[in-house]
Write a protein that holds these residues in place. Sequence first.
Motif, PDB file in Angstrom:
ATOM      1  N   LEU A 194      29.830  46.316  38.129  1.00  0.00           N
ATOM      2  CA  LEU A 194      28.501  45.563  38.182  1.00  0.00           C
ATOM      3  C   LEU A 194      27.555  46.391  37.247  1.00  0.00           C
ATOM      4  N   LEU A 255      25.306  38.463  43.806  1.00  0.00           N
ATOM      5  CA  LEU A 255      25.860  39.946  43.786  1.00  0.00           C
ATOM      6  C   LEU A 255      26.944  40.288  44.428  1.00  0.00           C
ATOM      7  N   LEU A 256      26.739  39.823  45.796  1.00  0.00           N
ATOM      8  CA  LEU A 256      28.040  40.339  46.676  1.00  0.00           C
ATOM      9  C   LEU A 256      29.227  39.504  46.239  1.00  0.00           C
ATOM     10  N   ALA A 258      30.019  38.882  43.233  1.00  0.00           N
ATOM     11  CA  ALA A 258      30.521  39.660  42.124  1.00  0.00           C
ATOM     12  C   ALA A 258      31.112  41.118  42.329  1.00  0.00           C
ATOM     13  N   SER A 259      30.498  41.597  43.522  1.00  0.00           N
ATOM     14  CA  SER A 259      31.129  43.050  43.815  1.00  0.00           C
ATOM     15  C   SER A 259      32.401  42.734  44.555  1.00  0.00           C
ATOM     16  N   ARG A 260      32.833  41.639  44.968  1.00  0.00           N
ATOM     17  CA  ARG A 260      34.035  41.173  45.289  1.00  0.00           C
ATOM     18  C   ARG A 260      35.221  40.917  44.297  1.00  0.00           C
ATOM     19  N   THR A 288      30.346  42.377  35.279  1.00  0.00           N
ATOM     20  CA  THR A 288      29.254  41.219  35.673  1.00  0.00           C
ATOM     21  C   THR A 288      28.036  42.169  35.264  1.00  0.00           C
ATOM     22  N   HIS A 303      24.479  48.106  45.279  1.00  0.00           N
ATOM     23  CA  HIS A 303      25.837  47.349  44.803  1.00  0.00           C
ATOM     24  C   HIS A 303      26.199  47.623  43.295  1.00  0.00           C
ATOM     25  N   TYR A 304      25.563  48.323  42.481  1.00  0.00           N
ATOM     26  CA  TYR A 304      25.693  48.494  41.131  1.00  0.00           C
ATOM     27  C   TYR A 304      26.473  49.667  40.701  1.00  0.00           C
ATOM     28  N   ASP A 305      27.427  49.567  39.604  1.00  0.00           N
ATOM     29  CA  ASP A 305      28.049  50.621  39.461  1.00  0.00           C
ATOM     30  C   ASP A 305      27.554  51.359  38.039  1.00  0.00           C
TER      31      ASP A 305
END
Length: 364
Positions: A194, A255-256, A258-260, A288, A303-305
């Motif tokens: 993300l 966002l959640l 997408a994180s999964r 994403t 939640h972002y990388d």
Amino acid sequence: MAVRQKELREIVALHRQRYPLMEPADYGKLLYQSEFGPEHMVDSPERVLEQITREWEKQISGPAPAHAVPENPEEIGNRLCRFHLTGGYDLSAAAPLLARLFFLTAKQHRGSAESLKEKLAWLEQYGRRFGLCAPALESWLEEYRRAGCPALHHSAAFREAYAPHYRILREEYAIYFPILYETERRLLASKPVLLAIDGPCGGGKSSLAALLAELFPCRVLHMDDYYLPPERRSPGWERTPCGNMDLERFLQEALLPASRGETIACRPYSCQRGQLAEARVLPAAPLTVVEGSYSQHPLLAPHYDLKIFLYCRPGEQLARLKRREGTGLEAYRQRWIPLEEAYYRTFGIESRCDLRFDNTPYFM
């Protein structure tokens, strides 16, 4: 005349100052590259990767150069740049990325023999006026034209003095290479990834997101799709950072999942119609990209990388917004810019991101 003489003057003058030992062949190569890019140097992606990896490894492991390596990117005109092979990159990610960008540049860019002839004619006139490599330039041009204006190598004097190691890339690829590299590196390490692009309006967030979508298997989410309906906004929202944003809906719906690594049912809010649009399903993707102001709010940031802060200087920002918004510029000056600035100050967004990137010099 199709050739943009102002651009040529600036490019040639810059290179003349930076490389005082340039010979006629080096000026010819500069104009040839600005016209045709790297199309004559590409045979297959595998071969390109092999050559870049070998040369880059040799460049990094060899003795320190006696000259200063130019900063990346080095403009050569016609929306092309020289990207110099320098240290600071993990080649397991950087070399395949550069090879891909180089190959794409060669496939996308096309020049013409007629335009090159115009550039050479301009160079001849420029040389006479400013004594450029006189008298060798005119005789070299005459011989080069007789040979049919083929692809060129740097002169022996240039190679000895400057040890050039670079590849020709499309302007956007070269400018944003540090961001593309960090994206590539994270995709090699784990999936899903993300990435958030925050920063002032007019800073180029949407354009960068589109570039990432062009180069990586990804989906793009826009914060502009997650405004709060006016009736749900708190009193005084015009003075409250993020007071117009439905951050909770964005977190839960986009966002959640997408994180999964799941699909996303994107329901953009239309300010014109005052309602949510019909859900649009975005399939799962390795990457994403979330672009837009407020994308790195503390509710979302964990939640972002990879978090990028993209900006330009205030004068350039207003110039871009004037071109983009026309008569709507004043609303940005009076409302949206102050709200964004309050958001950045309140939550320390710029200091908490992974990469800060000022693109002012490249797009003025």
